[in-house]
Enzyme design. Structure first.
Site, PDB file in Angstrom:
ATOM      1  N   GLY A  63      -6.034   0.163   2.331  1.00 42.70           N
ATOM      2  CA  GLY A  63      -7.298   0.888   2.465  1.00 42.70           C
ATOM      3  C   GLY A  63      -8.186   0.237   3.503  1.00 42.70           C
ATOM      4  O   GLY A  63      -7.833  -0.800   4.088  1.00 42.70           O
ATOM      5  N   ASP A  71     -16.252   7.525   9.511  1.00 44.25           N
ATOM      6  CA  ASP A  71     -15.609   6.728   8.450  1.00 44.25           C
ATOM      7  C   ASP A  71     -16.570   5.827   7.679  1.00 44.25           C
ATOM      8  O   ASP A  71     -16.261   5.414   6.564  1.00 44.25           O
ATOM      9  CB  ASP A  71     -14.539   5.805   9.062  1.00 44.25           C
ATOM     10  N   GLY A 108       0.855  -1.186   0.000  1.00 46.40           N
ATOM     11  CA  GLY A 108       0.000   0.000   0.000  1.00 46.40           C
ATOM     12  C   GLY A 108       0.883   1.226   0.000  1.00 46.40           C
ATOM     13  O   GLY A 108       2.092   1.130   0.305  1.00 46.40           O
ATOM     14  N   ALA A 109       0.302   2.382  -0.366  1.00 46.68           N
ATOM     15  CA  ALA A 109       1.169   3.560  -0.511  1.00 46.68           C
ATOM     16  C   ALA A 109       0.489   4.845  -0.062  1.00 46.68           C
ATOM     17  O   ALA A 109       0.827   5.927  -0.526  1.00 46.68           O
ATOM     18  CB  ALA A 109       1.599   3.687  -1.969  1.00 46.68           C
ATOM     19  N   SER A 110      -0.495   4.677   0.843  1.00 49.69           N
ATOM     20  CA  SER A 110      -1.141   5.906   1.311  1.00 49.69           C
ATOM     21  C   SER A 110      -0.780   6.168   2.768  1.00 49.69           C
ATOM     22  O   SER A 110       0.228   5.666   3.260  1.00 49.69           O
ATOM     23  CB  SER A 110      -2.644   5.798   1.070  1.00 49.69           C
ATOM     24  N   TYR A 111      -1.619   6.999   3.443  1.00 51.23           N
ATOM     25  CA  TYR A 111      -1.362   7.385   4.834  1.00 51.23           C
ATOM     26  C   TYR A 111      -0.797   6.238   5.693  1.00 51.23           C
ATOM     27  O   TYR A 111       0.292   6.317   6.233  1.00 51.23           O
ATOM     28  CB  TYR A 111      -2.682   7.722   5.513  1.00 51.23           C
ATOM     29  N   HIS A 126      12.086  34.423  13.686  1.00 56.35           N
ATOM     30  CA  HIS A 126      13.416  33.981  13.308  1.00 56.35           C
ATOM     31  C   HIS A 126      14.210  33.533  14.528  1.00 56.35           C
ATOM     32  O   HIS A 126      14.097  34.175  15.570  1.00 56.35           O
ATOM     33  CB  HIS A 126      14.156  35.143  12.615  1.00 56.35           C
ATOM     34  N   LEU A 167       2.591   4.463   4.403  1.00 67.02           N
ATOM     35  CA  LEU A 167       3.830   5.257   4.475  1.00 67.02           C
ATOM     36  C   LEU A 167       4.175   5.631   5.913  1.00 67.02           C
ATOM     37  O   LEU A 167       5.351   5.671   6.288  1.00 67.02           O
ATOM     38  CB  LEU A 167       3.717   6.497   3.592  1.00 67.02           C
ATOM     39  N   GLU A 168       3.151   5.915   6.717  1.00 65.39           N
ATOM     40  CA  GLU A 168       3.448   6.236   8.126  1.00 65.39           C
ATOM     41  C   GLU A 168       4.076   5.036   8.832  1.00 65.39           C
ATOM     42  O   GLU A 168       5.091   5.163   9.523  1.00 65.39           O
ATOM     43  CB  GLU A 168       2.168   6.665   8.855  1.00 65.39           C
TER      44      GLU A 168
END
Ligand code: FAD
Ligand code: NDP
Length: 475
Positions: A283, A325, A194-197, A461, A200-201
């Site tokens: 998913g 959801d 998988g490659a979403s939230y 700054h 990757l998290e």
């Protein structure tokens, strides 16, 4: 109060959305019922009250992410003169999981105490199922049923991880985020699919904790997000040790002496590798099976199982509402489920008229290089307004401390501005403390601030956030 029913309002599902409805309604003196029941994962993982977020979502995820970031500091301590720090020291998975679970149990206890002690709330640790438009069947773990009635019913049953249907025994051979945060044994060499939230998290913090991690990406990283930012996240993760296999999915997963032999096809060639753990993050599906929705006439999307609700959260049965959801077209985030629940109760009981707005919601992906955003992605803005009608400001920068401590990689920010009225319609930030930085810019975007307003702000700054109020270069 309608004496015809036992409860003024009954909520099925005690997660972020459901508990909010319960809380808001009891504050207004309503008779509130709640059913919350956790169906175990295929590996038997179960958890306490509060739903996905505190048990198997936001909270344990953020704690593991923070732990991985702390690990990064081992190298920086050494680089900045601290003596006696071993930059190669290892994280102990069992200690980490115990501490994470201690935190989770603390949240569960807070919920349990509140549910038991609060007048006006009756809590059932039972599975809820609609019997008719005012009756709910409550089924306990032994299969025993009782029935309760309510004037209004709110469905807030959330979602659960999805599994592919074409890999034999996939549920036994893989784990999901439902299992990861309480896993008894360190995951070891891990394939994240998988490659979403979620993917990757989890891949990010597992790499940071010292594991050998590969992400298998079907198509693109972070679908729906600004793709330039998504690719930069991938690059940063690569520099920091995560491996990626792109453009494929597993064709089979087999058990070989307790390990997982994964095969896939890439450019027409079959390839394979052995992993200790396969984490599926492909998913989530609405948890609406066996809820009795069809029988009562609550419409769902047949493919996804998500409930169809209107802007006022009403389903096709007017006294039955759905939030969070499990509803089609909603952002799957804790704060949206919470705000939606609050507004629903205000509309039902205190003359509120605000519906939940899902545009311009700030969010953060807690990857090793954190990504905060609000508003349009570059792709969505170009599609809606046309490239010639936009100014896209960008800035690449390295935080002062990163240079000092020799940290690899750079940060990046992007503002998307409409040329005709100078309004900022998209904010994107890749850098430290993205959630903290982005929350304030969420207000900026909601107030429809102009780029010239940001230009009038004096920066702080030295900080990374000052980059965001002095962006002058546009693509
Ligand atoms: P849930 O919180 O899922 O609650 C639903 C509850 O209903 C559950 O307790 C379930 O067991 C129960 N239930 C289901 N069916 C029945 C039934 N028939 N009877 C009784 N009870 C039932 N969001 C963020 O905003 N930030 C993050 O950082 C974030 N990180 C995440 C990380 C991961 C790994 C995951 C998986 C999700 C994350 N999310 C995050 C998303 C967030 O957790 C969800 O959007 C949120 O929990 C949804 O709330 P909900 O009330 O709709 O459902
Ligand atoms: P998503 O639906 O967002 O992503 C699913 C991923 O799995 C995509 O990369 C998709 O690829 C891939 N995929 C789908 N099917 C397959 C398959 N058969 N084989 C291989 N890959 C596949 O799901 P997530 O679980 O990541 O997240 C669910 C929701 O949870 C998010 O929308 C988010 O709202 C919430 N969440 C929020 C977080 C936060 O706020 N920080 C953190 C985690 C979750 P493709 O692009 O090709 O379709």
């Amino acid at each position: 109060m309608n004496p015809q029913y036992q409860y003024d309002i009954f909520v099925i599902g005690g997660g972020s959305g459901g508990l909010t409805v319960v809380d808001e309604a009891q504050r207004l003196g309503k008779r509130v019922g709640l059913a919350d029941y956790i169906k175990p994962s295929p590996h038997g993982t179960q958890w306490g009250t509060g739903g996905t977020c505190p048990n198997v979502g936001c909270i344990p995820k953020k704690l593991m992410h923070m732990t991985a970031l702390i690990g990064e500091i081992r190298h920086e301590l050494t680089a900045t003169g601290w003596q006696g720090v071993d930059p190669h020291s290892k994280n102990d998975w069992n200690i980490l999981v115990n501490e994470v679970q201690r935190q989770v149990k603390g949240i569960n206890k807070g919920n349990d105490d509140w549910l038991i002690a609060t007048n006006g709330i009756t809590y059932y640790n039972k599975l809820g199922k609609l019997k008719d438009d005012h009756t709910i069947e409550l089924i306990d773990k032994d299969g025993q049923s009782e029935f309760v009635t309510a004037e209004y019913i709110v469905i807030a049953v959330g979602s659960r991880p999805s599994f592919p249907t074409d890999i034999p025994n996939v549920k036994q051979l893989t784990i999901t985020s439902d299992d990861l945060f309480s896993l008894k044994k360190a995951p070891g060499k891990t394939l994240v699919v998988g490659a979403s939230y979620v993917a990757l998290e989890c891949a990010g913090f597992l790499t940071g904790l010292g594991y050998d991690v590969t992400v298998m990406v079907r198509s693109i990283l972070l679908r729906g997000f600004d793709q330039e930012m998504a690719e930069r996240i991938g690059e940063f993760m690569k520099i920091h040790g995560t491996k990626f296999i792109r453009g494929t999915i597993p064709s089979s997963i087999e058990d070989v002496d307790g390990k997982r032999l994964v095969k896939w096809v890439l450019n027409g060639q079959e390839q394979s590798e052995v992993f200790d753990t396969v984490l599926l993050a492909i998913g989530r599906s609405a948890d609406t099976q066996n809820l009795g929705l069809e029988q009562v006439g609550v419409q769902t999307n047949k493919e996804s199982g998500k409930i169809i609700a209107n802007d006022a959260d009403s389903t096709s049965v007017p006294n039955i509402f759905a939030i969070g959801d499990c509803v089609q077209g909603r952002l799957e985030l804790t704060p949206t489920a919470i705000m939606c629940g609050k507004r629903l109760i205000k509309r039902l009981y205190s003359n509120g008229n605000q519906i939940m707005e899902y545009s311009d919601v700030s969010t953060t992906v807690f990857t090793p290089l954190e990504y905060g955003c609000v508003g349009y992605s570059e792709e969505a803005a170009i599609q809606k307004f046309g490239k010639d009608n936009l100014k896209i400001f960008t800035s690449e920068f390295t935080p002062l401390f990163w240079n000092f401590a020799n940290r690899k990689g750079t940060c990046y920010a992007k503002l998307i501005v409409k040329k005709d009225d100078d309004v900022v319609i998209g904010f994107h930030y890749l850098g430290p403390d993205a959630a903290e930085v982005t929350q304030g810019f969420g207000v900026v975007i909601k107030l429809k601030a102009k780029k010239s307003d940001l230009d009038n702000v004096v920066g702080i700054h030295p900080s990374v956030a000052e980059e965001l109020v002095q962006m002058q270069t546009w693509k």
